[in-house]
Design a protein around this motif. Structure first.
Motif, PDB file in Angstrom:
ATOM      1  N   PRO A  86      70.430  61.169  23.075  1.00 35.19           N
ATOM      2  CA  PRO A  86      69.769  60.196  23.965  1.00 35.19           C
ATOM      3  C   PRO A  86      70.792  58.756  24.183  1.00 35.19           C
ATOM      4  O   PRO A  86      71.625  58.487  23.260  1.00 35.19           O
ATOM      5  CB  PRO A  86      68.663  59.725  23.234  1.00 35.19           C
ATOM      6  CG  PRO A  86      68.597  60.164  21.687  1.00 35.19           C
ATOM      7  CD  PRO A  86      69.791  61.126  21.714  1.00 35.19           C
ATOM      8  N   ILE A  87      70.742  58.570  25.511  1.00 43.06           N
ATOM      9  CA  ILE A  87      71.559  57.523  25.732  1.00 43.06           C
ATOM     10  C   ILE A  87      70.924  56.033  25.132  1.00 43.06           C
ATOM     11  O   ILE A  87      69.932  55.733  25.315  1.00 43.06           O
ATOM     12  CB  ILE A  87      71.683  57.178  27.388  1.00 43.06           C
ATOM     13  CG1 ILE A  87      72.307  58.355  27.701  1.00 43.06           C
ATOM     14  CG2 ILE A  87      72.357  56.146  27.806  1.00 43.06           C
ATOM     15  CD1 ILE A  87      71.977  58.605  29.414  1.00 43.06           C
ATOM     16  N   GLU A  89      69.820  52.443  24.744  1.00 39.48           N
ATOM     17  CA  GLU A  89      68.987  51.567  25.827  1.00 39.48           C
ATOM     18  C   GLU A  89      70.072  50.434  26.371  1.00 39.48           C
ATOM     19  O   GLU A  89      70.054  50.107  27.607  1.00 39.48           O
ATOM     20  CB  GLU A  89      67.919  50.688  25.278  1.00 39.48           C
ATOM     21  CG  GLU A  89      66.696  51.309  24.996  1.00 39.48           C
ATOM     22  CD  GLU A  89      66.210  51.810  26.356  1.00 39.48           C
ATOM     23  OE1 GLU A  89      66.005  50.870  27.320  1.00 39.48           O
ATOM     24  OE2 GLU A  89      65.346  52.780  26.485  1.00 39.48           O
ATOM     25  N   ARG A  90      71.145  50.164  25.484  1.00 44.03           N
ATOM     26  CA  ARG A  90      71.983  49.036  26.096  1.00 44.03           C
ATOM     27  C   ARG A  90      73.003  49.682  27.103  1.00 44.03           C
ATOM     28  O   ARG A  90      73.458  48.951  27.759  1.00 44.03           O
ATOM     29  CB  ARG A  90      72.672  48.545  25.000  1.00 44.03           C
ATOM     30  CG  ARG A  90      73.659  47.449  25.313  1.00 44.03           C
ATOM     31  CD  ARG A  90      74.446  47.063  23.669  1.00 44.03           C
ATOM     32  NE  ARG A  90      75.420  45.903  24.179  1.00 44.03           N
ATOM     33  CZ  ARG A  90      76.453  45.688  23.628  1.00 44.03           C
ATOM     34  NH1 ARG A  90      76.382  45.979  22.154  1.00 44.03           N
ATOM     35  NH2 ARG A  90      77.151  44.686  23.866  1.00 44.03           N
ATOM     36  N   ARG A  92      72.169  52.336  29.006  1.00 43.47           N
ATOM     37  CA  ARG A  92      71.511  52.898  30.298  1.00 43.47           C
ATOM     38  C   ARG A  92      71.741  52.389  31.679  1.00 43.47           C
ATOM     39  O   ARG A  92      72.018  52.927  32.678  1.00 43.47           O
ATOM     40  CB  ARG A  92      69.892  52.899  29.949  1.00 43.47           C
ATOM     41  CG  ARG A  92      69.600  54.121  29.038  1.00 43.47           C
ATOM     42  CD  ARG A  92      67.924  54.427  29.207  1.00 43.47           C
ATOM     43  NE  ARG A  92      67.954  55.213  28.187  1.00 43.47           N
ATOM     44  CZ  ARG A  92      66.857  55.827  27.720  1.00 43.47           C
ATOM     45  NH1 ARG A  92      65.815  55.048  27.890  1.00 43.47           N
ATOM     46  NH2 ARG A  92      66.775  56.857  26.871  1.00 43.47           N
ATOM     47  N   PRO A  93      71.845  50.948  31.752  1.00 40.62           N
ATOM     48  CA  PRO A  93      71.935  50.115  32.849  1.00 40.62           C
ATOM     49  C   PRO A  93      73.531  50.736  33.545  1.00 40.62           C
ATOM     50  O   PRO A  93      73.714  50.706  34.832  1.00 40.62           O
ATOM     51  CB  PRO A  93      71.982  48.728  32.695  1.00 40.62           C
ATOM     52  CG  PRO A  93      71.000  48.723  31.596  1.00 40.62           C
ATOM     53  CD  PRO A  93      71.352  49.764  30.751  1.00 40.62           C
ATOM     54  N   TYR A  94      74.386  50.934  32.671  1.00 47.18           N
ATOM     55  CA  TYR A  94      75.639  51.285  33.173  1.00 47.18           C
ATOM     56  C   TYR A  94      75.593  52.672  33.568  1.00 47.18           C
ATOM     57  O   TYR A  94      76.722  53.116  34.228  1.00 47.18           O
ATOM     58  CB  TYR A  94      76.670  50.901  32.140  1.00 47.18           C
ATOM     59  CG  TYR A  94      76.451  49.235  31.673  1.00 47.18           C
ATOM     60  CD1 TYR A  94      76.869  48.307  32.854  1.00 47.18           C
ATOM     61  CD2 TYR A  94      76.018  48.974  30.649  1.00 47.18           C
ATOM     62  CE1 TYR A  94      76.785  47.023  32.358  1.00 47.18           C
ATOM     63  CE2 TYR A  94      75.912  47.900  30.481  1.00 47.18           C
ATOM     64  CZ  TYR A  94      76.265  46.715  31.500  1.00 47.18           C
ATOM     65  OH  TYR A  94      75.958  45.311  31.086  1.00 47.18           O
ATOM     66  N   LEU A  95      75.017  53.661  32.938  1.00 49.01           N
ATOM     67  CA  LEU A  95      75.190  54.975  33.042  1.00 49.01           C
ATOM     68  C   LEU A  95      73.943  55.555  34.029  1.00 49.01           C
ATOM     69  O   LEU A  95      73.952  56.955  34.215  1.00 49.01           O
ATOM     70  CB  LEU A  95      74.954  55.739  31.775  1.00 49.01           C
ATOM     71  CG  LEU A  95      75.997  55.290  30.807  1.00 49.01           C
ATOM     72  CD1 LEU A  95      75.751  56.153  29.286  1.00 49.01           C
ATOM     73  CD2 LEU A  95      77.314  55.936  31.459  1.00 49.01           C
ATOM     74  N   ASP A  96      73.412  54.877  34.675  1.00 45.27           N
ATOM     75  CA  ASP A  96      72.147  55.249  35.502  1.00 45.27           C
ATOM     76  C   ASP A  96      72.749  56.006  36.761  1.00 45.27           C
ATOM     77  O   ASP A  96      72.193  57.073  37.312  1.00 45.27           O
ATOM     78  CB  ASP A  96      71.244  54.210  36.089  1.00 45.27           C
ATOM     79  CG  ASP A  96      70.135  53.612  35.069  1.00 45.27           C
ATOM     80  OD1 ASP A  96      69.874  54.509  33.979  1.00 45.27           O
ATOM     81  OD2 ASP A  96      69.686  52.729  35.124  1.00 45.27           O
TER      82      ASP A  96
END
Length: 100
Positions: A86-87, A89-90, A92-96
């Protein structure tokens, strides 16, 4: 004679003194010079950080492409790749925007 000499000394000392306006101008010059140096230093630090961020972005892009090609190779071999972790949380915004 002594009184005239003392008066002359007072006049000379008064004329040699700097005015308040001159003092403020010089203070302003010193402050602006320091500000210019600090702004240049901050600009250099920002450029260095931007270069680092650009390099990190290139590394992430390379890793994504490498992972996709590895998964593709495994699937072509008739195998199934392991499930992705799992990615965080920190991250996620950069990998969306990246299909991971």
């Amino acid at each position: 004679m002594a009184a005239a000499s003392a008066a002359g000394g007072v006049v000379a000392a008064r004329s040699a003194r700097r005015t308040k306006r001159q003092e403020r101008r010089d203070d302003f010059t010193v402050v602006t010079d320091r500000m210019d140096k600090e702004i240049k230093r901050q600009g250099a630090a920002l450029e260095e950080q931007q270069e680092q961020i650009t390099g990190q972005g290139a590394a992430i892009s390379w890793l994504v492409v490498d992972r996709r090609s590895l998964v593709s190779y495994i699937r072509k071999s008739g195998l199934e790749p392991p499930l992705a972790r799992p990615i965080p949380e920190r991250a996620r915004p950069y990998l969306d925007s990246i299909d991971v």
